[in-house]
Design a protein around this motif. Structure first.
Motif, mmCIF file in Angstrom:
data_model
loop_
_atom_site.group_PDB
_atom_site.id
_atom_site.type_symbol
_atom_site.label_atom_id
_atom_site.label_comp_id
_atom_site.label_asym_id
_atom_site.label_seq_id
_atom_site.Cartn_x
_atom_site.Cartn_y
_atom_site.Cartn_z
ATOM 1 N N ARG A 128 0.953 -0.851 -0.026
ATOM 2 C CA ARG A 128 -0.048 -0.032 0.157
ATOM 3 C C ARG A 128 1.311 1.027 -0.023
ATOM 4 N NH1 ARG A 128 -2.878 -3.964 1.734
ATOM 5 N NH2 ARG A 128 -5.362 -4.349 1.143
ATOM 6 N N HIS A 129 1.956 1.239 -0.935
ATOM 7 C CA HIS A 129 2.535 2.421 -0.808
ATOM 8 C C HIS A 129 3.544 2.704 0.314
ATOM 9 C CE1 HIS A 129 2.086 2.542 -4.744
ATOM 10 N NE2 HIS A 129 0.778 1.845 -4.957
ATOM 11 N N TYR A 130 3.724 1.899 1.585
ATOM 12 C CA TYR A 130 4.395 2.302 2.709
ATOM 13 C C TYR A 130 3.286 3.115 3.239
ATOM 14 C CZ TYR A 130 7.717 -0.336 0.821
ATOM 15 O OH TYR A 130 8.638 -1.963 -0.018
ATOM 16 N N SER A 131 2.047 3.515 3.824
ATOM 17 C CA SER A 131 1.308 3.446 4.359
ATOM 18 C C SER A 131 0.462 2.226 5.181
ATOM 19 C CB SER A 131 0.012 4.022 3.059
ATOM 20 O OG SER A 131 -0.740 3.951 2.602
ATOM 21 N N PRO A 132 -0.454 2.535 6.320
ATOM 22 C CA PRO A 132 -1.584 2.041 6.553
ATOM 23 C C PRO A 132 -2.002 1.457 5.631
ATOM 24 C CG PRO A 132 -1.405 4.207 7.992
ATOM 25 C CD PRO A 132 -0.953 4.266 6.613
ATOM 26 N N ARG A 133 -3.474 -0.033 6.536
ATOM 27 C CA ARG A 133 -4.065 -0.551 5.628
ATOM 28 C C ARG A 133 -5.544 -0.109 6.616
ATOM 29 N NH1 ARG A 133 -5.308 -7.029 5.827
ATOM 30 N NH2 ARG A 133 -6.775 -7.078 4.466
ATOM 31 N N VAL A 134 -6.206 -0.072 5.405
ATOM 32 C CA VAL A 134 -7.240 0.721 6.041
ATOM 33 C C VAL A 134 -8.935 -0.437 6.173
ATOM 34 C CG1 VAL A 134 -9.151 2.353 6.288
ATOM 35 C CG2 VAL A 134 -7.108 3.270 5.705
ATOM 36 N N PHE A 135 -9.130 -0.037 6.884
ATOM 37 C CA PHE A 135 -10.804 -1.484 7.778
ATOM 38 C C PHE A 135 -11.673 0.207 7.686
ATOM 39 C CE2 PHE A 135 -7.000 -2.984 7.850
ATOM 40 C CZ PHE A 135 -7.410 -5.014 8.067
ATOM 41 N N LEU A 136 -12.836 -0.728 6.739
ATOM 42 C CA LEU A 136 -14.354 -0.052 7.017
ATOM 43 C C LEU A 136 -15.532 -0.573 8.071
ATOM 44 C CD1 LEU A 136 -14.380 2.414 4.392
ATOM 45 C CD2 LEU A 136 -12.810 3.226 6.089
ATOM 46 N N TYR A 137 -16.514 -0.400 8.891
ATOM 47 C CA TYR A 137 -17.053 -0.780 9.636
ATOM 48 C C TYR A 137 -18.485 0.272 9.292
ATOM 49 C CZ TYR A 137 -12.830 -3.905 10.477
ATOM 50 O OH TYR A 137 -12.933 -4.971 10.927
ATOM 51 N N TRP A 138 -19.704 -0.364 9.040
ATOM 52 C CA TRP A 138 -20.758 0.606 9.583
ATOM 53 C C TRP A 138 -21.194 -0.242 10.315
ATOM 54 C CZ3 TRP A 138 -18.364 0.596 4.631
ATOM 55 C CH2 TRP A 138 -17.786 1.999 4.373
ATOM 56 N N ARG A 139 -22.674 0.715 11.649
ATOM 57 C CA ARG A 139 -22.782 -0.065 12.029
ATOM 58 C C ARG A 139 -24.779 0.837 12.294
ATOM 59 N NH1 ARG A 139 -20.264 -3.545 14.603
ATOM 60 N NH2 ARG A 139 -18.248 -3.340 15.109
ATOM 61 N N ASP A 140 -25.323 0.062 12.687
ATOM 62 C CA ASP A 140 -26.962 0.475 13.155
ATOM 63 C C ASP A 140 -26.338 1.301 15.034
ATOM 64 O OD1 ASP A 140 -29.656 1.695 14.326
ATOM 65 O OD2 ASP A 140 -30.198 0.392 13.853
ATOM 66 N N SER A 141 -26.053 2.527 15.296
ATOM 67 C CA SER A 141 -26.062 2.724 16.999
ATOM 68 C C SER A 141 -26.839 1.857 17.047
ATOM 69 C CB SER A 141 -25.602 4.281 16.625
ATOM 70 O OG SER A 141 -26.488 4.071 16.928
ATOM 71 N N SER A 142 -27.845 2.159 17.082
ATOM 72 C CA SER A 142 -29.421 1.706 18.197
ATOM 73 C C SER A 142 -28.802 0.756 18.690
ATOM 74 C CB SER A 142 -30.692 2.149 17.482
ATOM 75 O OG SER A 142 -30.448 1.841 16.390
ATOM 76 N N ALA A 143 -28.456 -0.744 17.400
ATOM 77 C CA ALA A 143 -28.967 -2.200 18.033
ATOM 78 C C ALA A 143 -27.898 -2.436 18.867
ATOM 79 C CB ALA A 143 -28.434 -2.609 16.750
ATOM 80 N N VAL A 144 -26.890 -1.886 18.788
ATOM 81 C CA VAL A 144 -25.196 -1.985 19.430
ATOM 82 C C VAL A 144 -25.974 -2.517 20.547
ATOM 83 C CG1 VAL A 144 -23.543 -1.508 20.353
ATOM 84 C CG2 VAL A 144 -23.369 -0.802 18.099
ATOM 85 N N GLY A 145 -25.502 -4.026 21.133
ATOM 86 C CA GLY A 145 -25.780 -3.965 22.838
ATOM 87 C C GLY A 145 -24.578 -3.914 23.460
ATOM 88 N N PRO A 146 -23.945 -4.502 24.789
ATOM 89 C CA PRO A 146 -22.999 -4.191 25.302
ATOM 90 C C PRO A 146 -22.277 -3.869 24.906
ATOM 91 C CG PRO A 146 -24.724 -6.335 26.071
ATOM 92 C CD PRO A 146 -25.276 -5.346 24.771
ATOM 93 N N LEU A 147 -21.369 -3.244 25.116
ATOM 94 C CA LEU A 147 -19.718 -2.496 24.742
ATOM 95 C C LEU A 147 -18.302 -2.866 24.887
ATOM 96 C CD1 LEU A 147 -20.476 1.436 24.269
ATOM 97 C CD2 LEU A 147 -21.053 -0.362 22.438
ATOM 98 N N LEU A 148 -17.583 -3.492 24.328
ATOM 99 C CA LEU A 148 -16.253 -3.813 24.753
ATOM 100 C C LEU A 148 -16.025 -2.696 25.166
ATOM 101 C CD1 LEU A 148 -14.348 -6.524 23.927
ATOM 102 C CD2 LEU A 148 -13.584 -4.507 22.045
#
Length: 329
Positions: free
Chosen positions: A158-178
Motif C-alpha cells: 500500500r505504498h508504505y502506508s497503513p491498511r484501512v478497514f471500514l465498518y458501518w453500524r446501526d448504533s441503536s442496535a449495539v448492545g453491551p460494549l467491549l
C-alpha cells in the motif's frame, strides 16, 4: 469551539462557470485534542464496539514493514514528555529536556520490536463518524455510524502506508460494549491518532485540475500561472480543502492521477475519507480556520502520512461490502 473555513478569496465559478459541473461537497472534520466518548464522532477516540464482536486484527504479516516502530505506551509517554517541555520555562543552560526525560526517550528509541510485526496486529481506531454529525456521511441503508480502523504499521503493498478497514453500524442496535479493546504490541510512531473531538463543517470543492476537461484545465492552468503571489490560485486556494475530511475530491499533486477502481467489480471508486498530516498547510494557508490562532500548529492529531502527505480512502459505489482502496498523495 466551532471551526470555520474563511470565505474563499473569490468565486471561481464567476470566472469559470463550467466548474459548477465539477463540484461536490466535503465535510472538514477539524479534529482537536479532547476526550470523546463512544457516543461521539471522533478521531482516534473510543469506538461503539459490541462486546460480542471480536476486535479485528491485520494478519497480513508479509506486507508489514519495520519502519519507525514503537509501542503505544512509549509513544504516549514521549508525547507527554515533549508537551511538558514545551509548556515550561527554559531549563538552566538552555536545555529543552531534563536528563531523565532524554534518557526515557532514548530508551524508547532503542526498543527492538521488529519481530512483533510477524504476528497479527490489532487494529487502531482512526475515526468514528455518526450520520447526525457529518453532512457527507455515506453508508448502507439502516446505518448511522461509520468506524474507520487501520493496521498501524507501514504496508509494502500500500505504498508504505497503513491498511484501512471500514465498518458501518446501526448504533441503536449495539448492545453491551467491549470495554477494553486490545492494543497492538507494536505500531509506527506516525499512526496512533491523539484522541480528538471533531468540529464538522461542510464546504464546497472543485475537481482536481488535471481531472477536468482539457480545455477547462488549460485555461485554469494559464490563469494559475499568473506571477502575482498575492492573488489566490485554483490549486492552493479555491479547489480542494486540506485536512481530515469526509467526501470531496482527492488531491493528486504527488503523482499524476491514476484510476481507483474496485478490485471486485471494476467500478470507479469515490472518496470517503481523507486522513491528512495537518488541518491546513503552512502559516499563510487560506484554509486555516478563522478561529485558529495564527501561530497554532496544523498538526492536531499526531498522525503523519509519508513526508507530510494525505491518505485517501475510497469506497465502491456499487456495494459497501466491497473492500476499500487507498492512495497516498
Amino acid at each position: 469551539m466551532v471551526r470555520t473555513t474563511p470565505p474563499r478569496p473569490l468565486d471561481i465559478t464567476a470566472l469559470f462557470p463550467e466548474l459548477r459541473e465539477h463540484s461536490i461537497t466535503a465535510t472538514r472534520l477539524h479534529p482537536r485534542p479532547g476526550a470523546p466518548t463512544v457516543t461521539d464522532s471522533s478521531v482516534g477516540g473510543p469506538l461503539l464496539w459490541p462486546a460480542d464482536e471480536v476486535w479485528p486484527v491485520c494478519d497480513d504479516a508479509g506486507a508489514h514493514e519495520p519502519w519507525n516502530l514503537t509501542t503505544p505506551a512509549a509513544l504516549r509517554r514521549g508525547r507527554e514528555i515533549l508537551a511538558t517541555a514545551e509548556a515550561r520555562e527554559p531549563l538552566p543552560g538552555g536545555d529543552f529536556l531534563t536528563a531523565q526525560e532524554r534518557a526515557e526517550l532514548d530508551a524508547a528509541d532503542a526498543l527492538d520490536l521488529d519481530d512483533l510485526i510477524e504476528d497479527p496486529i490489532p487494529l487502531v481506531p482512526v475515526a468514528q463518524l455518526y450520520r447526525r454529525d457529518v453532512p457527507d456521511y455515506a453508508g448502507p441503508d439502516g446505518t448511522d455510524l461509520l468506524q474507520v480502523l487501520w493496521c498501524p504499521v507501514d504496508h509494502s503493498d500500500r505504498h508504505y502506508s497503513p491498511r484501512v478497514f471500514l465498518y458501518w453500524r446501526d448504533s441503536s442496535a449495539v448492545g453491551p460494549l467491549l470495554e477494553a479493546p486490545p492494543e497492538p504490541p507494536v505500531i509506527s510512531d506516525m499512526y496512533l491518532p491523539v484522541p480528538c473531538v471533531v468540529h464538522p463543517e461542510q464546504v464546497r470543492e472543485y475537481q482536481y485540475v488535471d481531472l477536468l476537461p482539457d480545455d477547462l484545465r488549460e485555461r485554469l492552468d494559464e490563469w494559475d500561472d499568473d506571477e502575482d503571489e498575492s492573488r489566490p490560485h485554483y490549486r492552493s486556494d479555491l479547489s480542494l480543502a486540506p485536512g481530515w475530511k469526509v467526501g470531496g475530491y482527492a488531491n493528486w499533486s504527488l503523482s499524476d492521477p491514476y484510476p481507483m477502481d474496485c478490485a471486485v467489480c471494476g467500478t470507479t471508486m469515490t472518496l470517503i475519507l481523507t486522513v491528512d498530516s495537518g488541518d491546513w498547510n503552512g502559516m499563510r494557508c487560506s484554509w486555516r480556520p478563522s478561529e485558529e490562532n495564527p501561530t497554532a500548529s496544523p498538526d492536531t492529531v499526531g498522525v503523519q502520512i509519508g513526508r507530510g502527505y494525505s491518505l485517501y480512502t475510497f469506497r465502491c459505489p456499487e456495494s459497501f461490502d466491497h473492500p476499500p482502496a487507498t492512495a497516498m498523495q
